[in-house]
Design an enzyme around this catalytic site. Structure first.
Site, PDB file in Angstrom:
ATOM      1  N   ASP A  59       0.818  -1.207   0.000  1.00  0.00           N
ATOM      2  CA  ASP A  59       0.000   0.000   0.000  1.00  0.00           C
ATOM      3  C   ASP A  59       0.853   1.260   0.000  1.00  0.00           C
ATOM      4  OD1 ASP A  59      -2.348  -1.471   0.119  1.00  0.00           O
ATOM      5  OD2 ASP A  59      -2.389  -1.497   2.310  1.00  0.00           O
ATOM      6  N   TYR A 123       7.734 -10.022   5.775  1.00  0.00           N
ATOM      7  CA  TYR A 123       7.605  -8.599   6.111  1.00  0.00           C
ATOM      8  C   TYR A 123       8.239  -8.348   7.469  1.00  0.00           C
ATOM      9  CZ  TYR A 123       4.065  -7.887   2.430  1.00  0.00           C
ATOM     10  OH  TYR A 123       3.406  -7.788   1.233  1.00  0.00           O
TER      11      TYR A 123
END
Length: 291
Positions: A59, A123
Site C-alpha cells: 500500500d 515482512y
C-alpha cells in the site's frame, strides 16, 4: 519468437511518495511503483507491450527491500535477449532519481509467474519506543518506522500472543475489507511471527539512544492489511491495552468487525524484505542456458 524473453526482477523502493506498488491510471497524480518501472522498460524500445506482473502488493507508504515481478521483453531487429546484468543497469538508468531500484534479474521460463510461483513472503515491521513526537526521531528514520510514546513494551506477552497467530488459521479478523474480499480464502498459514530487538540506522551517531523492535512475519501469502493489523494488535498487547486472551478471542471470532478500531499499525513502519522462490522455478530452459 526466438528473442522474446521472460524476466523475473527483484526491486526495492521507499514507498513514501508512491500510491503503492501497483500501477494507477494515467490521470492519477500520485503514481505507483509499477508505473515507473514500466515506463523505464518502455524506454528500452521493446517490440511487445510492457506489462509487469507484481508478486506482492504493498500500500501507500509501505516500503520494500525486495519485491518481485515478471515481464516479457522482445528486442527489435532480432537482437538477442538482454543479459541480466545489462537489463538491471538499463532499467535503473531510466528510473533516474526515483526512489526505486532493480536489484537483480533472472531469465525465467515462459510459463513462470512471479505471484503464483512465490513460496513465501517476509515482512518486517519497525517500531521505535519513547518518541512522543516524530521530531525527536533521527531525520533519516522519518517515515521508516512507527514511533510510539511508550518507553517499554511487555515483549513476553507480545511473544505469547504472536505464538497464537502462528500456524493455519482463518484470519478474517485480521483482514481489512476491500474488493478482493469475496474471492480470497481467509485461511492462511503463518510460518513466522517473531519479535526481536532492532536498531536505528543512526544508532551509533544520534544524541540519544532510541530502543527499536522488529516484528517479522513470514507466510506464503497474506490478506489485505493483515500484517499491519497483526502488528497493531501485538503492540496493544505489549502496551497492556489488549490481553493475550482477548487477542485469541479476536482471532477465533473470524470476523473483521471483531478487530478493535484504532489499532491498525501505520503503513510507514512496514517493509517487504523477501519474496522466495524454488531454485528450480527460476532456472530457465536449457535453450536459454546455452545462449
Amino acid at each position: 519468437m526466438q528473442n522474446l524473453a521472460r524476466y523475473l526482477v527483484f526491486f526495492q523502493y521507499t514507498g513514501t511518495k508512491y500510491s503503492g506498488v501497483v500501477k494507477v491510471p494515467p490521470h492519477q497524480l500520485r503514481k505507483g511503483v509499477q508505473n515507473y518501472l514500466e515506463d523505464a522498460i518502455r524506454r528500452l524500445k521493446p517490440l511487445n507491450p510492457v506489462c509487469l506482473t507484481v508478486s506482492s502488493r504493498t500500500d501507500t507508504g509501505v516500503h520494500a527491500l525486495s519485491n518481485s515481478a515478471h515481464f516479457d521483453l522482445q528486442r527489435k531487429n532480432d537482437n538477442p535477449p538482454f543479459p541480466e546484468d545489462i537489463l538491471v543497469d538499463a532499467i535503473n538508468f531510466h528510473l533516474g532519481t526515483e526512489q526505486i531500484r532493480v536489484i537483480r534479474a533472472h531469465r525465467v521460463p515462459d510459463d513462470f509467474h512471479a505471484r503464483f510461483c512465490a513460496q513465501s513472503r517476509t515482512y518486517i515491521y519497525r517500531i521505535a519506543l519513547g518518541v512522543p513526537h516524530h521530531s525527536q526521531l533521527p531525520i533519516i528514520e522519518h517515515d521508516l518506522c512507527w514511533s510510539i510514546r511508550s518507553t517499554e513494551l511487555d515483549v513476553g506477552a507480545m511473544r505469547e500472543a504472536a505464538a497464537l497467530l502462528v500456524g493455519v488459521h482463518d484470519f478474517s479478523s485480521f483482514r481489512a475489507v476491500n474488493s478482493d474480499l469475496p474471492f480470497k480464502s481467509p485461511v492462511k498459514t503463518l510460518d513466522v511471527a517473531s519479535i526481536q530487538p532492532g536498531s536505528s540506522f543512526t544508532q551509533a551517531h544520534f544524541h540519544r539512544e532510541i530502543p527499536f523492535w522488529e516484528l517479522t512475519f513470514t507466510s506464503r501469502s497474506f490478506l489485505y492489511k493483515q500484517v499491519r493489523r497483526m502488528t497493531g494488535a501485538l503492540v496493544a498487547v505489549g502496551q497492556g491495552r489488549l490481553s493475550v486472551h482477548k487477542l485469541k478471542e479476536i482471532l477465533e471470532a473470524q470476523d473483521s468487525l471483531a478487530y478493535p478500531q484504532g489499532l491498525v499499525a501505520p503503513a510507514h513502519g512496514l517493509f517487504l524484505t523477501r519474496v522466495d522462490y524454488r531454485a528450480t522455478d527460476i532456472q530457465s530452459s536449457q535453450q536459454t542456458s546455452e545462449e
